[in-house]
Scaffold this active site. Structure first.
Site, PDB file in Angstrom:
ATOM      1  CE  LYS A 172     -65.859  13.256  78.317  1.00  0.00           C
ATOM      2  NZ  LYS A 172     -64.746  13.080  77.367  1.00  0.00           N
ATOM      3  CG  ASN A 232     -65.879  12.704  83.515  1.00  0.00           C
ATOM      4  OD1 ASN A 232     -65.276  12.060  84.365  1.00  0.00           O
ATOM      5  ND2 ASN A 232     -65.320  13.101  82.386  1.00  0.00           N
ATOM      6  CG  HIS A 248     -59.817   6.920  77.869  1.00  0.00           C
ATOM      7  ND1 HIS A 248     -58.842   7.480  78.673  1.00  0.00           N
ATOM      8  CD2 HIS A 248     -60.731   7.901  77.667  1.00  0.00           C
ATOM      9  CE1 HIS A 248     -59.172   8.733  78.941  1.00  0.00           C
ATOM     10  NE2 HIS A 248     -60.299   9.015  78.334  1.00  0.00           N
TER      11      HIS A 248
END
Length: 477
Positions: A132, A155, A202
């Site tokens: 990302k 982020n 996650h």
């Protein structure tokens, strides 16, 4: 893909509105300040009550914001809206109480989206399990090369609230979004968006792979021009198929192979576009050469293609894609070449903190001495070892959960020599590099791609990578 009409959100009247902000820290504090400045009655609740939290609380209380430390479970009386730090898990009692009261729960990304002005810059949004940050930075570099005012935000460490509410005027924003942030951003509607890849990560937070994928897929909701997906990762294409987008929005794939119509790909060392050209069934536009991508590892070429697809969706010319990729320098600890010692290359990919990232890293080299291990976070290593076994000259294992990798190696690559370092002190990295150098021969790559988190031995993956680089320098001297 379904189609929809999306209207922009109405300006909100914050005066006197009772808002509870869940969590101090990098997103909670700015959110509290922004809402307080708009006249809201803000109460911040925080689980922790340590010296740092008390210091942060004092700063907010001096502005007239109420802070409750050591109690993040109870919903303050009179709350009309909850704004949460992205990392707070959805099953917290506070959120159950909010849902029972019929209240909306927003993250900092949702808040930034709602607070945008009428002439706000559109968002080109990126998510995925790995890649990302690199892709978002590549995209920003390409947009800048096209002469556009832009920034890499979200982020990535730059607050979206700051970007949206600051004095700087942008033409477009390159926005990195985590699955946590997307979970709490129900009304976000990007100009175009990409999901780079999907692998288990996650899951303790999301509860299941299906829930994790669904949160990633929210990035496509309401896209206007392009939903960019990874041809090699069918799960990303499935998310596009399930998305509710604006009329005329297209699915655009990226591939390391020859692209079909409506795809970007690679032909004879050239990155080409068959999506944003006239008559895409017959024509292709050259964008850049593989050598323009730094470093030219396969997974990084995929990142470059995804960034190029989003830039092209925004109307950026081909030349800017090439110039932007040439100008781009990746962050530290991402397949970074540290040094050559005795004709062996030493490469730091400490950022490869899960098996999916490590697999991509290992695929970039032919003959590897692999340094791996750390905190597994529930991961299993059989698939990773099976796919990478033929490239392994040897393996050096460090860290708390190294036995899990050792067992997978015993099952699927029993002929590969393994050095198991039974120590978790920070000096273990020097020993690991020394052992790797003994296993390596000229032409090999000693690769730190741990496939695990770092917190058993190091403060973060940066410190782990720094220790590796330092050990390589010591070896070289």
């Amino acid at each position: 893909m379904g189609s929809r009409q999306v209207t922009s959100s109405e300006p909100l009247d914050w005066q006197g509105k009772h808002v509870t902000v869940a969590g101090l820290g990098v997103s909670g504090i700015p959110a509290a300040k922004v809402l307080h400045a708009r006249g809201a009655n803000v109460t911040v609740v925080n689980d922790g009550d340590d010296a740092r939290a008390r210091e942060q609380a004092a700063e907010l209380e001096a502005l007239g914001i109420t802070v409750r430390l050591g109690d993040g479970a109870t919903l303050p009386e009179g709350t009309e809206l909850v704004v949460t730090a992205p990392g707070w898990k959805p099953d917290k009692p506070l959120f159950a109480a909010a849902r029972e009261a019929g209240l909306e729960i927003w993250g900092d990304v949702e808040l930034a989206w709602r607070l945008r002005g009428p002439d706000a810059a559109p968002w080109l949004a990126i998510t995925g399990t790995n890649g990302k940050t690199t892709t978002t930075q590549m995209l920003a570099s390409i947009l800048k090369a096209a002469g556009l005012r832009t920034a890499a935000v979200g982020n990535i460490g730059v607050s979206l609230l700051d970007a949206v509410l600051g004095d700087e005027q942008y033409d477009v924003l390159a926005v990195e979004l985590s699955s946590y942030q997307l979970h709490w951003a129900p009304s976000l509607r990007a100009h175009s968006a990409a999901v780079l890849n999907l692998a288990p990560d996650h899951l303790d937070w999301h509860g299941s792979m299906e829930a994790y994928a669904a949160d990633k897929g929210r990035i496509y909701e309401g896209n206007r021009v392009a939903c960019v997906y990874n041809v090699a990762d069918k799960a990303t294409e499935d998310l596009v198929r399930g998305a509710d987008v604006e009329e005329g929005c297209r699915a655009v794939g990226f591939t390391l192979g020859t692209p079909g119509p409506s795809q970007l790909g690679v032909v004879e060392g050239i990155l080409v576009d068959r999506a944003f050209v006239e008559d895409r069934h017959k024509n292709a536009q050259e964008l850049a050469e593989i050598s323009d991508v730094n470093p030219p590892a396969p997974h990084n070429i995929a990142n470059a293609l995804a960034a190029a697809a989003l830039a092209r969706a925004f109307g950026v010319p081909a030349r800017a894609v090439r110039d932007g990729l040439r100008d781009f320098t990746p962050d530290a600890h991402r397949i970074a070449h540290v040094a050559d010692v005795d004709a062996v290359a030493y490469v730091d990919d400490s950022k490869a903190t899960n098996t999916h990232a490590a697999e991509a890293s290992l695929a970039a080299y032919e003959s590897i001495v692999w340094i791996a291990g750390g905190l597994a976070k529930g991961a299993t290593f059989d698939e990773l070892v099976t796919k990478s076994a033929k490239r392994l000259r040897g393996v050096v294992l460090i860290g708390q959960d190294r036995a899990l990798i050792h067992e997978a190696l015993a099952r699927h690559a029993p002929e590969v020599p393994v050095v198991d370092l039974d120590r978790t002190d920070t000096g273990a990295m020097l020993a690991a590099v020394q052992e790797a150098s003994r296993l390596a021969v000229a032409g090999d790559t000693v690769l730190l791609a741990p496939a695990c988190a770092s917190m058993d031995m190091f403060a973060n993956y940066n410190k782990r990578g720094d220790a590796f680089a330092e050990a390589v320098r010591e070896l070289g001297s």
